[in-house]
Design a protein around this motif. Structure first.
Motif, short mmCIF file in Angstrom:
data_model
loop_
_atom_site.label_atom_id
_atom_site.label_comp_id
_atom_site.label_asym_id
_atom_site.label_seq_id
_atom_site.Cartn_x
_atom_site.Cartn_y
_atom_site.Cartn_z
N ILE A 13 0.79 -1.17 -0.02
CA ILE A 13 0.00 0.01 0.04
C ILE A 13 0.78 1.09 -0.06
N ALA A 14 1.88 1.06 0.73
CA ALA A 14 2.80 2.30 0.80
C ALA A 14 3.41 2.55 -0.44
N ALA A 15 4.01 1.46 -0.87
CA ALA A 15 4.60 1.70 -2.37
C ALA A 15 3.72 2.15 -3.58
N GLU A 16 2.44 1.62 -3.36
CA GLU A 16 1.34 2.11 -4.39
C GLU A 16 0.88 3.43 -4.36
N ALA A 17 0.91 3.84 -2.73
CA ALA A 17 0.50 5.08 -2.50
C ALA A 17 1.66 6.24 -2.94
N LEU A 18 3.04 5.59 -2.70
CA LEU A 18 3.98 6.59 -3.01
C LEU A 18 4.05 6.49 -4.51
N ALA A 19 3.80 5.46 -5.22
CA ALA A 19 3.62 5.66 -6.73
C ALA A 19 2.61 6.41 -7.38
N SER A 20 1.85 6.43 -6.66
CA SER A 20 0.33 7.10 -7.28
C SER A 20 0.07 8.45 -6.60
N ILE A 21 0.88 8.86 -5.58
CA ILE A 21 0.59 10.25 -5.15
C ILE A 21 1.02 11.27 -5.93
N ALA A 22 0.20 12.56 -6.03
CA ALA A 22 0.54 13.69 -7.02
C ALA A 22 1.91 14.07 -6.62
N GLU A 23 2.45 14.02 -5.58
CA GLU A 23 3.67 15.04 -5.00
C GLU A 23 4.89 14.08 -5.61
N GLY A 24 5.69 14.75 -5.94
CA GLY A 24 7.12 13.83 -6.14
C GLY A 24 7.79 13.60 -4.88
N VAL A 25 8.60 12.30 -4.93
CA VAL A 25 9.15 12.11 -3.65
C VAL A 25 10.44 11.30 -4.02
N ILE A 26 11.50 11.88 -3.35
CA ILE A 26 13.02 11.68 -3.53
C ILE A 26 13.43 10.95 -2.18
N ILE A 27 14.11 9.75 -2.41
CA ILE A 27 14.78 9.12 -1.32
C ILE A 27 16.29 9.36 -1.64
N ALA A 28 17.24 9.90 -0.58
CA ALA A 28 18.56 10.20 -1.04
C ALA A 28 19.33 9.47 0.25
N ASP A 29 20.78 9.08 -0.02
CA ASP A 29 21.31 8.82 1.06
C ASP A 29 22.03 9.73 1.80
N ALA A 30 22.89 9.48 2.96
CA ALA A 30 23.25 10.29 3.86
C ALA A 30 24.01 11.45 3.05
N ASP A 31 24.46 11.07 1.96
CA ASP A 31 25.36 12.44 1.21
C ASP A 31 24.44 13.12 0.26
N ARG A 32 23.18 13.10 0.58
CA ARG A 32 22.12 13.48 -0.65
C ARG A 32 22.26 13.15 -1.94
N ARG A 33 22.51 12.04 -2.02
CA ARG A 33 22.54 11.63 -3.51
C ARG A 33 21.37 10.53 -3.77
N VAL A 34 20.78 10.82 -4.65
CA VAL A 34 19.60 10.14 -5.06
C VAL A 34 19.48 8.55 -5.10
N VAL A 35 18.54 7.83 -4.43
CA VAL A 35 18.47 6.35 -4.50
C VAL A 35 17.22 5.95 -5.16
N SER A 36 16.17 6.86 -4.90
CA SER A 36 15.00 6.44 -5.55
C SER A 36 13.96 7.43 -5.78
N VAL A 37 13.18 7.35 -6.78
CA VAL A 37 12.37 8.55 -6.73
C VAL A 37 10.91 7.71 -7.20
N ASN A 38 9.68 8.54 -7.17
CA ASN A 38 8.42 7.93 -7.41
C ASN A 38 8.21 8.47 -8.98
N ALA A 39 6.93 7.79 -9.26
CA ALA A 39 6.64 8.19 -10.64
C ALA A 39 6.31 9.62 -10.86
N ALA A 40 5.59 10.48 -9.78
CA ALA A 40 5.15 11.67 -10.04
C ALA A 40 6.59 12.67 -10.15
#
Length: 906
Positions: free
Chosen positions: A342-369
């Motif tokens: 549900i969290a993954a589907e919610a993350l993929a379906s929400i209208a807001e863009g989401v970025i997950i980055a490591d401790a050095d602020r380097r992008v690890v994952s983003v959602n479809a938005a």
């Protein structure tokens, strides 16, 4: 197999014990063989020694060389054994040479190694030592026998020994033999005793070794069995206390052989109940999930279901194949998987863009938005710092304070400018939070962002709407006042002047009523465009009311300079305007007030310009007036009127008067029209033309209409109670009241409350109002017809007409407007129009009522044209209640000289 491996050391130990016993037994046999060799050697040595003595004695007596040869042979055998014995005793000997020496002594070959071993290592052992000592004691005697043989041989070679020599030598041989023979017997005895002792020792050693080995084996067996028991107990403990259900299943039959406590708990069955039952019967909806792994539902005795995962492996129990099934409750895992899904589907379906980055602020994952908003996929941004494409509104990088806030444990929320894949920049609302590990170190950054381009645009639009009129786009009152204040401040600094023009359209209500509100709105837009087109660069136009506009003119020397613009605006607004399919001609009235002469603040200037406009509209229309203090007094009077109008309803200052409507042929009163009057306690009678527009403007007209309807129904009930004829009563109702959702229900309620028949009530409405209400009017008309209330079209022919509404069932009357009656009978156009209206009403089955009849000639023309009902000053003016009651009572004959009014029949 594990048990066999545990017992394997016991088997090895037992085999070792057996091997040890066999080795000791073999050693004992070897010792016995060696002792046998000793005894055999002793026997041969004793015989050889005895035979040597015999041969030597015989040689001494006879001198026979054969006897000497026999002596030499036997003596050599004895000497060989003695050399081998002495070689071994020296600790430095040739084992092969010694073995050959013993072999020459005719010792048993298999005993030779043992004899060498005993002489080498056990020569000091009990009995062996004594035997060897007895053997050594004969060495000199045996050697002396060889010397005797040498002497005798020499004597015989020399011619023969003397008898004395022979006798002497034979006596010496006898003496040596007497010494050697006991020693030989002692040697044999000690060897025999040694053999017995060694036998006992070997037996004891074998017995001791066997006992020790057995004890060690038993100790090992006990320890291993204890370990096995401990392992079994630990296994049982682990088996029963395992967090998962464990079942042992017969592979061939599929029956349960054993089950732990968790299986008992989950199934609701005892261990003995489970044993022997089918393993597969415990589950439902089993589905394979991999090799040896299935998922399904475990149902207990009460019918409760538990999602489980079963992992099985095949083991051997003796000669039986057993499957060990570990059943794990996966309820929590499925719940977590569901939550993650549900969290993954919610993350993929929400209208807001989401970025997950490591401790050095380097992008690890983003959602479809993220890709939808920025055009950048994960491959485009992975490994890059997410703050690289984001800057503050002033184009500076995100400051260190952002990261300081996050390091301190807070969240950061702010507006930034972000870059898309195509290089364009858009405004973004960015929220950054931190995920920390168990040691409170930053593990990941989570950035959630929203494209606020639309929000910003809406914000600008709302700001514009907050300061501008939504219909025309001109400044609204608040914005106009703000800009007016700025212009006043600038004029004050520059010692200049500012003028405010207040523009009101003449007869705009007629346009609304005739052409509809939609046309009226479009007309207002055209007016705004014409006003704006004639303004200067620094002038401001505003709309502060329905058809009220304002213009701000700055940088003037005096207010009179605004007169030229006012005159141009009058000319421009007076030109016909094309609105859709219609061409509308308008005029306007303009009032002018200026700073500093007429006021020092925006509110005062606008109010004074309004007062000047009202003076222009009242006096002439289509003109402008400059403000004077006298105008403000009139304006204050109007404001006071508005305040007093609100109180008039509660104070009971309104009243009804009634104008009769007569049958033009007989003069009989067939109906009355109720007209509203306001008697002001201080100002006296106030004209409806003055307070009705004010009521509409203040939104009080609905309350006024309700009061009129209630008062009419109440008056009709009173007339019924007084025995008056049940005549029809007409009431004028505003368009706004007709369009109210509860209007028909309110009419029904008023009539029911006063017990008045609906057919006696006639509601009047202008055709312009009908067109303004559109589809809503048809619904209202149908409802009124169902109620039984009739409707009359008032001022028929003065507005934009659509004949379609004449087909509405509730419409029963057409009222010919006074403007057409005034020209009768002399005006041929008016005559033609009236005759056409009467013909139309007759064909449609409607009753025509002529309004404003003031002369006998008008009466006669209308009567000849077919009009049967009329009202006007020719018959009667609007009358107070007592006067109309006298007219309605039987026996009364009021009226003009030629037309006598007849009261209605009861």
């Amino acid at each position: 197999m594990p048990l066999l491996r545990r017992l394997l050391p016991l088997g090895y130990a037992l085999a070792g014990i057996i091997a040890l016993i066999l080795a000791l037994t073999w050693g004992a046999l070897q010792v016995q063989v060696t002792l046998a060799g000793f005894l055999n050697g002793e026997s041969l040595w004793s015989k050889a020694q005895k035979q040597a003595v015999i041969d030597l004695d015989a040689y001494a007596a006879s001198g026979n060389p054969a006897d000497l040869a026999g002596f030499r042979r036997n003596h050599a055998l004895v000497a060989s054994d003695r050399w081998a014995r002495d070689a071994i005793a020296s600790d430095h000997f040739d084992r092969d040479a010694v073995a050959r020496a013993f072999a020459r002594g005719e010792v048993i070959p298999s005993a030779i190694p043992g004899m060498i071993f005993i002489f080498d290592h056990f020569s000091g052992a009990p009995y062996i030592r004594q035997a060897v000592a007895a053997w050594r004691s004969t060495d000199e005697s045996v050697g002396e026998l060889s010397q005797i043989a040498d002497r005798l041989e020499s004597a015989y070679v020399s011619g023969g020994p003397s008898a004395a020599l022979v006798a002497s030598e034979r006596a010496r041989v006898a003496a040596l033999n007497a010494f050697i023979e006991p020693q030989t017997k002692l040697f044999s005895l000690e060897i025999a005793r040694g053999a017995a002792w060694l036998g006992h020792m070997l037996f004891a050693a074998v017995l001791a070794a066997a006992c020790i080995a057995l004890l060690l084996w038993l100790r090992m067996a006990r320890r291993i069995l204890a370990d096995i028991r401990g392992t079994e107990e630990r296994y049982r403990l682990l088996f029963d206390r395992a967090a998962d259900a464990i079942l042992m299943v017969d592979e061939e039959r599929g029956h349960i052989l054993d089950a732990n406590q968790k299986a008992v708990e989950w199934t609701g069955q005892g261990t003995q109940e489970l044993i022997g039952t089918s393993f597969a019967a415990l589950f439902e909806r089993r589905q394979p999930r991999g090799e040896g792994i299935t998922q399904g539902t475990l149902r207990d005795r009460a019918g409760h279901e538990r999602p489980v995962e079963t992992q099985s492996s095949l083991v051997r129990w003796g000669d039986r194949s057993v499957r060990q099934a570990i059943v794990r409750d996966i309820s929590e895992r499925l719940s977590l998987e569901q939550e993650r899904r549900i969290a993954a589907e919610a993350l993929a379906s929400i209208a807001e863009g989401v970025i997950i980055a490591d401790a050095d602020r380097r992008v690890v994952s983003v959602n479809a938005a993220h890709a939808a908003i920025t055009g950048l996929t994960l491959q485009d941004v992975q490994g890059h710092r997410f703050d690289e494409t984001r800057r503050l509104a002033d184009d500076t990088p995100l400051p260190a304070s952002v990261w300081d806030t996050l390091d301190a444990g807070g969240n950061w929320l702010g507006e930034v400018h972000s870059q898309r894949a195509d290089g364009s920049v858009y405004p973004e609302l960015l929220s950054i939070s931190v995920i920390r590990d168990a040691e409170e170190r930053v593990q990941h950054y989570v950035a959630v962002f929203t494209n606020i381009s639309t929000t910003k645009a809406n914000q600008r639009r709302l700001e514009h709407l907050a300061t501008h009129d939504p219909l025309t786009g001109l400044a609204n009152r608040a914005e106009f006042e703000r800009q007016c204040a700025q212009a006043i401040a600038a004029a004050d600094r520059g010692h200049g002047a500012v003028a405010v023009l207040f523009i009101d359209l003449d007869a705009f209500k007629v346009v609304n009523d005739s052409y509809s509100h939609a046309i009226g709105d479009r007309l207002l837009v055209h007016v705004a465009e014409r006003i704006t087109r004639d303004l200067g660069e620094h002038d401001v136009a505003g709309r502060i009311g329905g058809d009220e506009f304002t213009v701000l003119i700055g940088r003037l020397v005096s207010r009179e300079q605004a007169s030229a613009l006012a005159q141009r605006l009058l000319s421009v607004l007076g030109e016909p305007m094309k609105v859709g399919d219609y061409e509308v001609a308008l005029s306007a009235s303009i009032g002018i007030a200026g700073y500093p002469l007429d006021g020092s603040d925006p509110v005062t200037l606008i109010a004074n310009a309004d007062a000047a406009m009202y003076a222009a509209k009242t006096q002439e229309r289509n003109t402008f007036r400059l403000y004077s203090p006298m105008m403000q007094a009139d304006a204050r009077k109007r404001l006071a009127l508005a305040a007093e109008l609100r109180q008039a309803l509660t104070r009971g200052e309104f009243r009804l008067v009634f104008q009769p409507s007569v049958d033009m042929r007989s003069g009989k009163v067939v109906a009355v029209e109720a007209l509203l009057r306001w008697r002001h306690p201080a100002r006296g009678e106030i004209s409806p033309g003055e307070f009705i527009p004010m009521a509409e403007k203040l939104g009080l007209i609905r309350h006024v209409d309700d009061w009129v309807l209630q008062a009419v129904a109440r008056q009709m009930r009173r007339w019924d109670e007084e025995g008056m004829p049940p005549i029809r009563v007409a009431v004028n109702i505003s368009a706004g009241t007709y369009g109210a959702p509860q209007f028909v229900e309110d009419v029904r309620r008023f009539l029911v409350a006063e017990r008045v028949a609906p057919q006696r009530l006639l509601l009047e409405i202008t055709e312009g109002a009908i067109l303004r209400l559109g589809d809503e009017m048809e619904r209202t008309m149908n409802a009124l017809h169902s109620l039984g209330v009739g409707v009359a079209i008032d001022d028929f022919g003065t507005g934009y007409s659509s004949m379609a509404y004449l087909k509405l069932p509730a419409i029963a009357f057409l009222k010919i407007d006074k403007s057409f009656v005034d020209g009768l009978p002399g005006n041929t156009h008016d005559a033609a129009i009236v005759e056409a209206m009467l013909a139309l009403s007759k064909r449609l089955g409607l009753c025509a009522i002529a309004e404003g009849i003031e002369t006998e000639a008008q009466h006669e023309f209308l009567l000849r044209a077919g009009c049967t009902e009329g009202q006007g000053y020719l018959y009667a003016r609007a009358l107070e209640v007592p006067e109309i009651e006298r007219m309605l009572r039987p026996g009364q004959r009021p009226g003009s000289a030629r037309l006598r009014l007849v009261p209605p029949a009861n």
